[in-house]
Design a protein around this motif. Structure first.
Motif, PDB file in Angstrom:
ATOM      1  N   MET A   9     -47.744 -10.769   7.173  1.00  0.00           N
ATOM      2  CA  MET A   9     -46.778 -10.137   6.262  1.00  0.00           C
ATOM      3  C   MET A   9     -46.679  -8.645   6.605  1.00  0.00           C
ATOM      4  O   MET A   9     -47.281  -7.808   5.929  1.00  0.00           O
ATOM      5  N   ASP A  10     -45.926  -8.315   7.639  1.00  0.00           N
ATOM      6  CA  ASP A  10     -45.904  -6.927   8.109  1.00  0.00           C
ATOM      7  C   ASP A  10     -44.565  -6.255   7.790  1.00  0.00           C
ATOM      8  O   ASP A  10     -43.525  -6.923   7.728  1.00  0.00           O
ATOM      9  N   GLY A  11     -44.627  -4.948   7.610  1.00  0.00           N
ATOM     10  CA  GLY A  11     -43.404  -4.159   7.435  1.00  0.00           C
ATOM     11  C   GLY A  11     -43.232  -3.560   6.044  1.00  0.00           C
ATOM     12  O   GLY A  11     -42.188  -2.964   5.755  1.00  0.00           O
ATOM     13  N   ASN A  12     -44.251  -3.656   5.210  1.00  0.00           N
ATOM     14  CA  ASN A  12     -44.141  -3.101   3.849  1.00  0.00           C
ATOM     15  C   ASN A  12     -43.926  -1.593   3.866  1.00  0.00           C
ATOM     16  O   ASN A  12     -43.104  -1.058   3.117  1.00  0.00           O
ATOM     17  N   GLY A  13     -44.686  -0.922   4.730  1.00  0.00           N
ATOM     18  CA  GLY A  13     -44.610   0.537   4.796  1.00  0.00           C
ATOM     19  C   GLY A  13     -43.231   0.992   5.235  1.00  0.00           C
ATOM     20  O   GLY A  13     -42.637   1.922   4.648  1.00  0.00           O
ATOM     21  N   ARG A  14     -42.695   0.346   6.269  1.00  0.00           N
ATOM     22  CA  ARG A  14     -41.368   0.732   6.768  1.00  0.00           C
ATOM     23  C   ARG A  14     -40.274   0.418   5.757  1.00  0.00           C
ATOM     24  O   ARG A  14     -39.292   1.138   5.628  1.00  0.00           O
ATOM     25  N   ARG A  23     -45.422   4.266   0.397  1.00  0.00           N
ATOM     26  CA  ARG A  23     -45.767   2.993   1.036  1.00  0.00           C
ATOM     27  C   ARG A  23     -46.237   1.963   0.014  1.00  0.00           C
ATOM     28  O   ARG A  23     -45.995   0.763   0.157  1.00  0.00           O
ATOM     29  N   HIS A  27     -45.813  -2.283  -0.577  1.00  0.00           N
ATOM     30  CA  HIS A  27     -46.857  -3.305  -0.740  1.00  0.00           C
ATOM     31  C   HIS A  27     -46.643  -4.099  -2.033  1.00  0.00           C
ATOM     32  O   HIS A  27     -46.830  -5.317  -2.081  1.00  0.00           O
ATOM     33  N   ARG A  61     -56.974   2.759   7.651  1.00  0.00           N
ATOM     34  CA  ARG A  61     -55.881   3.483   6.984  1.00  0.00           C
ATOM     35  C   ARG A  61     -56.456   4.535   6.033  1.00  0.00           C
ATOM     36  O   ARG A  61     -57.618   4.445   5.651  1.00  0.00           O
TER      37      ARG A  61
HETATM   38  C1  IPE Z   1     -48.327  -4.948   6.107  1.00  0.00           C
HETATM   39  O1  IPE Z   1     -47.436  -3.898   6.037  1.00  0.00           O
HETATM   40  C2  IPE Z   1     -49.308  -4.954   4.967  1.00  0.00           C
HETATM   41  C3  IPE Z   1     -50.673  -4.572   5.353  1.00  0.00           C
HETATM   42  C4  IPE Z   1     -51.109  -4.373   6.556  1.00  0.00           C
HETATM   43  C5  IPE Z   1     -51.615  -4.411   4.269  1.00  0.00           C
HETATM   44  P1  IPE Z   1     -47.755  -2.502   6.707  1.00  0.00           P
HETATM   45  O2  IPE Z   1     -48.456  -1.641   5.714  1.00  0.00           O
HETATM   46  O3  IPE Z   1     -48.474  -2.672   7.985  1.00  0.00           O
HETATM   47  O4  IPE Z   1     -46.291  -1.965   6.940  1.00  0.00           O
HETATM   48  P2  IPE Z   1     -45.754  -1.179   8.217  1.00  0.00           P
HETATM   49  O5  IPE Z   1     -46.111  -1.987   9.414  1.00  0.00           O
HETATM   50  O6  IPE Z   1     -46.426   0.150   8.226  1.00  0.00           O
HETATM   51  O7  IPE Z   1     -44.296  -1.078   7.991  1.00  0.00           O
END
Ligand code: IPE
Ligand code: IPE
Ligand code: MG
Length: 240
Positions: A9-14, A23, A27, A61
Motif C-alpha cells: 500500500m504505497d503512495g500515502n505521502g505523495r 503526510r 496515511h 523515517r
Molecule cells: C506507504 O506510503 C505507507 C507506509 C510505508 C507506511 P508512503 O508513506 O511510503 O508514501 P510515499 O511513498 O512517501 O508516497
C-alpha cells in the motif's frame, strides 16, 4: 479469481503532498482505502488479502511519522474493528511484534482474538514485517524445534514462514508507481503474478482492484512448465 492477493500500500505521502497536506493525512486516508478494499475483495470471493502496512525498514523515517503511524494503528482498530468483525473478516498480524509498543501489541491482540471465528476473508496485516526477517525467523524456529538439516525441505521451512496457513500468493499488487518489492513477501511471491500501478494507495478502490484482477485473469501461469503439456510425475523427474 486469485485466492490470495497481497498489496504494498504505497503512495500515502505523495497523495497528501499533492494536496499540500501533512503526510499523516495520507496515511489516515490510506486506512479508509484499506477498509474499502477488504470489502471489495470479500465481495469478489478472494479468500486471503495480505497488506504491507509497516516495513522493517520504515523505522528509518522521522520519529514524528513513525509515532503517527503507531497512533494510527490504535485509531484504526478502535474505529474499524467492530465493522470488519461484523463483515466476517478474520484479522491476522504478521511481523516482529517485539519491537512495537505494549499498546500497539494489545490492539493487534484484540483485533486477532475478536475476529478469530470469522471465515469470509482473512486479512493479514504485515506490520514491522520484512521478507528477510521472515526467512530468518523461520530458520530460527526450525532450529529451535531441532529439525535436522536433511529434513529441512522447502515445504518444511515454508511451514515456519509467515502466511503458512494461507494458500500460495497468486497476485502481488503494488500501488504508488515504484516497481520494486521493498522486502515484502520474498519467499511467498516466488510464483505470484505481479501488478504495478501508478495509483496512489488512498485512491485505490474497487475500480483499481478490478483492473488488477482483469490483468491477472489474462496471465498464463506456467510454474516453469509448458502450457498444455501434462506435467511429469515426480518419479520421472531427476532426483534432488
Ligand atoms: C506507504 O506510503 C505507507 C507506509 C510505508 C507506511 P508512503 O508513506 O511510503 O508514501 P510515499 O511513498 O512517501 O508516497
Ligand atoms: C513499502 O513502501 C512499505 C509499505 C508500503 C508499508 P516504502 O515506501 O517503505 O518503500 P520504498 O522505500 O519506496 O522502497
Ligand atoms: Mg513509499
Amino acid at each position: 479469481m486469485p485466492r490470495h492477493v497481497a498489496i504494498v500500500m504505497d503512495g500515502n505521502g505523495r497523495w497528501a503532498k499533492k494536496r499540500f497536506l501533512p503526510r499523516f493525512v495520507g496515511h489516515k486516508q490510506g486506512v479508509d482505502a484499506l477498509v474499502d478494499t477488504v470489502r471489495a475483495c470479500a465481495d469478489r470471493g478472494i479468500e486471503y488479502l495480505t497488506v504491507f502496512a509497516f516495513s522493517s525498514e520504515n523505522w528509518k523515517r522521522p520519529e514524528e511519522e513513525v509515532s503517527g503511524l503507531m497512533g494510527l494503528v490504535l485509531m484504526a482498530v478502535s474505529r474499524y474493528l467492530a465493522k470488519l468483525a461484523r463483515e466476517g473478516v478474520r484479522i491476522h498480524i504478521v511481523g516482529d511484534r517485539e519491537a512495537v509498543s505494549e499498546q500497539v501489541r494489545a490492539a493487534w491482540d484484540q483485533a486477532e482474538s475478536s475476529t478469530a471465528h470469522n471465515t469470509r476473508i482473512t486479512l493479514s496485516v504485515a506490520f514491522n514485517y520484512g521478507g528477510r526477517w521472515d526467512v530468518v525467523q523461520a530458520c530460527r524456529r526450525a532450529m529451535v524445534d531441532g529439525v535436522p538439516p536433511e529434513q529441512l525441505t522447502e515445504e518444511r521451512l515454508g511451514s515456519y514462514m509467515a502466511l503458512s496457513d494461507a494458500p500460495d500468493l497468486d497476485l502481488f499488487i503494488r500501488t504508488g508507481g515504484e516497481v520494486r518489492i521493498s522486502n515484502f513477501l520474498l519467499w511467498q511471491s516466488a510464483y505470484s503474478e505481479l501488478h504495478f500501478t501508478d495509483c496512489l494507495w488512498p485512491d485505490f478502490g474497487e475500480a483499481e482492484l478490478d483492473v488488477a484482477l482483469t490483468s491477472y485473469a489474462a496471465r498464463e501461469r506456467r510454474f516453469g512448465g509448458i502450457q498444455g503439456a501434462a506435467p511429469q510425475t515426480a518419479a520421472a523427474l531427476p532426483a534432488g
